[in-house]
Design an enzyme around this catalytic site. Structure first.
Site, PDB file in Angstrom:
ATOM      1  N   LYS A 108     145.877  94.201  35.512  1.00 51.92           N
ATOM      2  CA  LYS A 108     145.300  94.744  36.745  1.00 51.92           C
ATOM      3  C   LYS A 108     144.388  95.928  36.441  1.00 51.92           C
ATOM      4  O   LYS A 108     143.269  96.035  36.945  1.00 51.92           O
ATOM      5  CB  LYS A 108     146.400  95.197  37.711  1.00 51.92           C
ATOM      6  CG  LYS A 108     145.896  96.087  38.848  1.00 51.92           C
ATOM      7  CD  LYS A 108     147.006  96.653  39.683  1.00 51.92           C
ATOM      8  CE  LYS A 108     147.758  97.787  39.146  1.00 51.92           C
ATOM      9  NZ  LYS A 108     147.182  99.129  39.337  1.00 51.92           N
ATOM     10  N   ASN A 109     144.847  96.832  35.572  1.00 55.12           N
ATOM     11  CA  ASN A 109     144.103  98.066  35.309  1.00 55.12           C
ATOM     12  C   ASN A 109     142.913  97.878  34.383  1.00 55.12           C
ATOM     13  O   ASN A 109     142.205  98.832  34.083  1.00 55.12           O
ATOM     14  CB  ASN A 109     145.059  99.145  34.780  1.00 55.12           C
ATOM     15  CG  ASN A 109     145.982  99.617  35.876  1.00 55.12           C
ATOM     16  OD1 ASN A 109     145.769  99.307  37.059  1.00 55.12           O
ATOM     17  ND2 ASN A 109     147.031 100.331  35.507  1.00 55.12           N
TER      18      ASN A 109
ATOM     19  N   CYS B 139     149.058 110.393  47.003  1.00 54.10           N
ATOM     20  CA  CYS B 139     149.829 109.155  46.888  1.00 54.10           C
ATOM     21  C   CYS B 139     151.243 109.508  46.468  1.00 54.10           C
ATOM     22  O   CYS B 139     151.512 110.648  46.080  1.00 54.10           O
ATOM     23  CB  CYS B 139     149.094 108.193  45.969  1.00 54.10           C
ATOM     24  SG  CYS B 139     149.848 107.876  44.397  1.00 54.10           S
TER      25      CYS B 139
ATOM     26  N   ARG C 182     146.632 113.342  42.786  1.00 57.33           N
ATOM     27  CA  ARG C 182     145.624 112.442  42.202  1.00 57.33           C
ATOM     28  C   ARG C 182     144.214 112.654  42.742  1.00 57.33           C
ATOM     29  O   ARG C 182     143.595 111.727  43.285  1.00 57.33           O
ATOM     30  CB  ARG C 182     146.049 110.991  42.360  1.00 57.33           C
ATOM     31  CG  ARG C 182     147.428 110.715  41.764  1.00 57.33           C
ATOM     32  CD  ARG C 182     147.801 109.263  41.817  1.00 57.33           C
ATOM     33  NE  ARG C 182     146.998 108.458  40.907  1.00 57.33           N
ATOM     34  CZ  ARG C 182     147.064 107.113  40.863  1.00 57.33           C
ATOM     35  NH1 ARG C 182     147.868 106.472  41.673  1.00 57.33           N
ATOM     36  NH2 ARG C 182     146.339 106.438  40.003  1.00 57.33           N
TER      37      ARG C 182
ATOM     38  N   ASP D  35     153.376 104.434  33.222  1.00 57.89           N
ATOM     39  CA  ASP D  35     153.620 103.267  34.075  1.00 57.89           C
ATOM     40  C   ASP D  35     154.851 102.476  33.641  1.00 57.89           C
ATOM     41  O   ASP D  35     155.198 101.481  34.284  1.00 57.89           O
ATOM     42  CB  ASP D  35     152.391 102.352  34.086  1.00 57.89           C
ATOM     43  CG  ASP D  35     151.201 103.012  34.766  1.00 57.89           C
ATOM     44  OD1 ASP D  35     150.079 102.501  34.605  1.00 57.89           O
ATOM     45  OD2 ASP D  35     151.393 104.046  35.426  1.00 57.89           O
TER      46      ASP D  35
ATOM     47  N   ILE E 185     152.317 113.157  33.074  1.00 65.14           N
ATOM     48  CA  ILE E 185     151.044 112.713  33.659  1.00 65.14           C
ATOM     49  C   ILE E 185     150.988 112.980  35.164  1.00 65.14           C
ATOM     50  O   ILE E 185     150.007 113.544  35.666  1.00 65.14           O
ATOM     51  CB  ILE E 185     150.818 111.211  33.382  1.00 65.14           C
ATOM     52  CG1 ILE E 185     150.955 110.894  31.887  1.00 65.14           C
ATOM     53  CG2 ILE E 185     149.454 110.753  33.920  1.00 65.14           C
ATOM     54  CD1 ILE E 185     149.880 111.481  30.998  1.00 65.14           C
TER      55      ILE E 185
ATOM     56  N   ARG F 193     151.274  94.524  44.551  1.00 64.10           N
ATOM     57  CA  ARG F 193     149.984  95.137  44.225  1.00 64.10           C
ATOM     58  C   ARG F 193     149.604  94.901  42.773  1.00 64.10           C
ATOM     59  O   ARG F 193     148.428  94.854  42.422  1.00 64.10           O
ATOM     60  CB  ARG F 193     150.036  96.642  44.445  1.00 64.10           C
ATOM     61  CG  ARG F 193     150.250  97.068  45.884  1.00 64.10           C
ATOM     62  CD  ARG F 193     150.096  98.549  45.992  1.00 64.10           C
ATOM     63  NE  ARG F 193     148.794  98.927  45.438  1.00 64.10           N
ATOM     64  CZ  ARG F 193     148.311 100.158  45.512  1.00 64.10           C
ATOM     65  NH1 ARG F 193     149.047 101.090  46.086  1.00 64.10           N
ATOM     66  NH2 ARG F 193     147.133 100.456  45.019  1.00 64.10           N
TER      67      ARG F 193
ATOM     68  N   ARG G 133     143.431 103.536  45.684  1.00 68.09           N
ATOM     69  CA  ARG G 133     142.616 104.656  45.231  1.00 68.09           C
ATOM     70  C   ARG G 133     141.668 104.259  44.102  1.00 68.09           C
ATOM     71  O   ARG G 133     140.650 104.899  43.882  1.00 68.09           O
ATOM     72  CB  ARG G 133     143.494 105.799  44.768  1.00 68.09           C
ATOM     73  CG  ARG G 133     144.665 105.367  43.946  1.00 68.09           C
ATOM     74  CD  ARG G 133     145.540 106.452  43.505  1.00 68.09           C
ATOM     75  NE  ARG G 133     144.832 107.692  43.375  1.00 68.09           N
ATOM     76  CZ  ARG G 133     144.769 108.590  44.353  1.00 68.09           C
ATOM     77  NH1 ARG G 133     145.360 108.357  45.464  1.00 68.09           N
ATOM     78  NH2 ARG G 133     144.121 109.697  44.187  1.00 68.09           N
TER      79      ARG G 133
END
Ligand code: EPZ
Length: 418
Positions: A22-23, A116, A121, A306, A328, A398, A92
């Protein structure tokens, strides 16, 4: 609203394949705005954030054709170079179109993403970087407006802190800027490298992607290309942890083993066996008691933030005390209180959580708060005694492609209820 009903206690066994990342797909789709020629991307994961990005591309005026996991974008005329609030508030990462739109059309209007669940962020570093390339930036009425009627000009961009989408955004702007751009303290994530590979196929001149210093020689225009998105290392990591937690014997296929080194080291420390079974597959096996291990999240190649929530779910079973430090994002322990409802013993102190392994979890009704937190609750449900119900799984949709079906195929008792 969909929910998952899970009965725990089954070891996961067999082979499970990961989808495209996805990223990586998100910035790659935004990059299609940089040329009027068709760009064809394959292995695009059919997840909700991707659908949002495709809607956004169409909103700008691009034509999008989807054939399964193959997506072709033709951004001939961009008559609406903007990302409206309605879209950005749901995702975002929409701010990734800021750089490509101002580089290609000389103007862009992008809604500022609000806060979020995992942190404030802001996109201030994106804005600063584009200003370094000569864009005139105004912020008003909740929007960032970037103007560069004469085009962008190459320059030195030095990030105060490493930002993944910030690096990707300015990289996409720099490829059409006049002259050379040097991006310092750049993100080294595999997704940044994948984007640079696509842009170079489109005719860009980028060197050093994957290192902290990226050099870009601007070109007048880009052309069409074809590109396959890399494997989703976060999905692969999620399944590796699931294999260890359930004391299973699992092969994670179609992944890039080298992208998961930091996690593999920690899983081995915890007592699991992690092996590279093929060039594109990792095996995980665990039988005995898992051991406490400390993790600190870092930018790539460090331990991925993540994967923090999923790994914490595993540590609730481990023998001993583990320290989890999140460097992070400032608020990425929302899953801890839901895991506590399942019997976990976790104390959160600011950016650190102390996990006292309880050895066992019990099923409960829990609520997902964000994408990766929801994955950690699903993993906890796979090992908990009795039934777990995870609400608000729209979060997990998502970023994971039909996760319940993939897990069921390797032995999990999990169902989606609409
Ligand atoms: C990317 O988000 C990923 N999203 C995130 O994955 C991931 O958690 C994150 O990188 C870190 O690895 C996508 O790639 C679409 P950052 P990004 O900019 O780029 C601060 C998931 O679960 N910062 O690297 O938004 C920021 O607040 C998601 O798939 C500023 O202060 O993250 C954070 O504390 C969640 N100003 C830190 O830097 C800025 O302008 C790193 O954020 C930009 C960032």
């Amino acid at each position: 609203m969909d929910r998952f009903r899970i009965h725990g206690g089954r070891p996961l066994q067999g082979e499970i394949a990961v989808s495209g990342a996805k990223n990586s797909a998100l910035p790659a789709l935004a990059a299609c705005l940089l040329t009027g020629e068709p760009v064809t991307l394959s292995r695009i994961p059919p997840v909700r954030d991707i659908r949002t990005m495709l809607q956004l591309l169409e909103h700008t005026g691009a034509r999008v054709d989807v054939d399964g996991q193959l997506v072709t974008v033709r951004a001939q005329a961009l008559d609406r170079p903007e990302a409206p609030y309605e879209v950005v508030k749901t995702m975002r990462a929409s701010s990734l179109v800021l750089g490509p739109l101002v580089a290609r059309t000389g103007k862009a209007r992008v809604s500022m993403p609000g806060g979020c669940a995992i942190g404030a962020r802001p996109i201030n570093l994106h804005v600063l970087a584009l200003e370094q390339l000569g864009a005139e930036i105004r912020q008003s009425h909740g929007y960032v407006e970037a103007l560069a009627p004469e085009g962008l000009k190459g320059g030195l961009v030095q990030f105060d802190r490493i930002t993944v989408t910030g690096t990707e955004d300015v990289l996409m702007a720099a490829v059409l800027a006049r002259g050379e751009t040097v991006i310092g303290n750049a993100a080294r994530e595999p997704e940044v490298q994948d984007l640079a590979e696509l842009l170079n196929k489109m005719g860009a001149r980028i060197e050093g992607a994957g290192t902290s210093t990226i050099r870009v020689q601007g070109v007048g225009e880009l052309h069409g290309a074809q590109h396959t998105i890399i494997a989703d290392r976060i999905e692969a990591g999620t399944f590796l942890i699931a294999g260890a937690m359930t004391r299973g014997d699992l092969v994670i296929a179609d992944c890039v083993p080298g992208h998961l080194d930091a996690l593999a080291v920690k899983l081995r420390q915890a007592g699991a066996e992690v092996t590279e079974v093929r060039g594109d597959a990792l095996g995980v096996r665990a039988s005995g008691k898992l051991q406490a291990t400390d993790i600190t999240t870092e930018e790539f190649p460090g331990f991925a933030t993540d994967l923090q929530a999923q790994y914490m779910a595993m540590l609730t079973l481990a023998e001993g005390i583990s320290f989890v430090t999140e460097t992070i994002f400032e608020n990425r322990f929302m899953h801890a209180q839901e895991l506590a409802r399942m019997g976990a013993n976790i104390r959160v102190e600011g950016r650190r959580a102390i996990v006292a392994g309880a050895g066992e979890l019990t099923g409960a009704q829990v609520i997902a708060s964000d994408l990766r937190a929801s994955a950690s609750l699903v993993l906890a449900g796979l090992v908990a005694r009795g039934e777990t119900v995870v609400d608000r799984v729209y979060h997990i949709d998502r970023g994971y492609e039909r996760i319940e079906e993939k897990l069921a195929r390797v032995g999990a008792r999990i169902e989606r209820e609409s």
